[in-house]
Design a protein around this motif. Structure first.
Motif, PDB file in Angstrom:
ATOM      1  N   PHE A   8       0.828  -1.202   0.000  1.00  0.00           N
ATOM      2  CA  PHE A   8       0.000   0.000   0.000  1.00  0.00           C
ATOM      3  C   PHE A   8       0.867   1.259   0.000  1.00  0.00           C
ATOM      4  O   PHE A   8       0.635   2.187  -0.767  1.00  0.00           O
ATOM      5  N   ILE A   9       1.890   1.272   0.844  1.00  0.00           N
ATOM      6  CA  ILE A   9       2.768   2.434   0.941  1.00  0.00           C
ATOM      7  C   ILE A   9       3.586   2.610  -0.333  1.00  0.00           C
ATOM      8  O   ILE A   9       3.864   3.721  -0.768  1.00  0.00           O
ATOM      9  N   ALA A  10       3.967   1.517  -0.947  1.00  0.00           N
ATOM     10  CA  ALA A  10       4.829   1.574  -2.128  1.00  0.00           C
ATOM     11  C   ALA A  10       4.085   2.011  -3.389  1.00  0.00           C
ATOM     12  O   ALA A  10       4.715   2.336  -4.388  1.00  0.00           O
ATOM     13  N   LYS A  11       2.767   2.002  -3.358  1.00  0.00           N
ATOM     14  CA  LYS A  11       2.006   2.413  -4.539  1.00  0.00           C
ATOM     15  C   LYS A  11       2.278   3.877  -4.851  1.00  0.00           C
ATOM     16  O   LYS A  11       2.464   4.696  -3.974  1.00  0.00           O
ATOM     17  N   GLY A  12       2.255   4.197  -6.117  1.00  0.00           N
ATOM     18  CA  GLY A  12       2.515   5.568  -6.555  1.00  0.00           C
ATOM     19  C   GLY A  12       1.486   6.555  -6.046  1.00  0.00           C
ATOM     20  O   GLY A  12       1.810   7.697  -5.751  1.00  0.00           O
TER      21      GLY A  12
END
Length: 140
Positions: A8-12
């Motif tokens: 979730f955090i790594a999504k753009g």
């Protein structure tokens, strides 16, 4: 669950949102300074310097020189002037942001416009002209 959180955090989108919030906070400071330091004085000239923040009504008995004095005394006050000031500031800020966004959009659209295209120079017959000529020859 931890892996889902990392994904979730790594999504753009999350990173874009974080950058937007940071820039929004900086932009808020700029707009507040513009409104408080440049636009409100001009509005004050037109309204004769009226300050609505000190307009209030005290519940019960008591007379106070200012809203701050009434609040310090612990009186129950209906501070309608502070609300009016907040509403006026909201409309001023909303208008300023509208004008800034409108200007940015105009500049953005001007930058995206392609340069004027040179008029097309015909060097010979078009493909359609040749096909029509062939058709007519075959008819004869």
């Amino acid at each position: 669950m931890i892996q889902e959180f990392k994904d979730f955090i790594a999504k753009g989108n999350v990173m874009d949102m974080a950058v937007g919030i940071i820039i929004g906070a900086a932009f808020t400071a700029i707009v507040q300074s513009l409104v408080n330091d440049m636009i409100n004085p001009i509005v004050g000239l037109f309204t004769g310097g009226i300050d609505f923040t000190n307009l209030f009504w005290v519940y019960g008995d008591g007379s106070y020189a200012s809203l701050e004095a009434a609040r310090e005394a612990g009186a129950t006050v209906f501070a309608y002037g502070a609300f009016l000031t907040a509403v006026i500031n909201f409309f001023i800020i909303a208008f300023v942001v509208f004008m800034l966004v409108k200007t940015v959009n105009r500049v953005k659209s001007a930058a995206e416009k392609p340069d004027e295209v040179a008029p097309e120079v015909k060097t010979g017959p078009s493909e359609l002209d040749i096909l029509i000529e062939i058709r007519d020859s075959l008819k004869r």
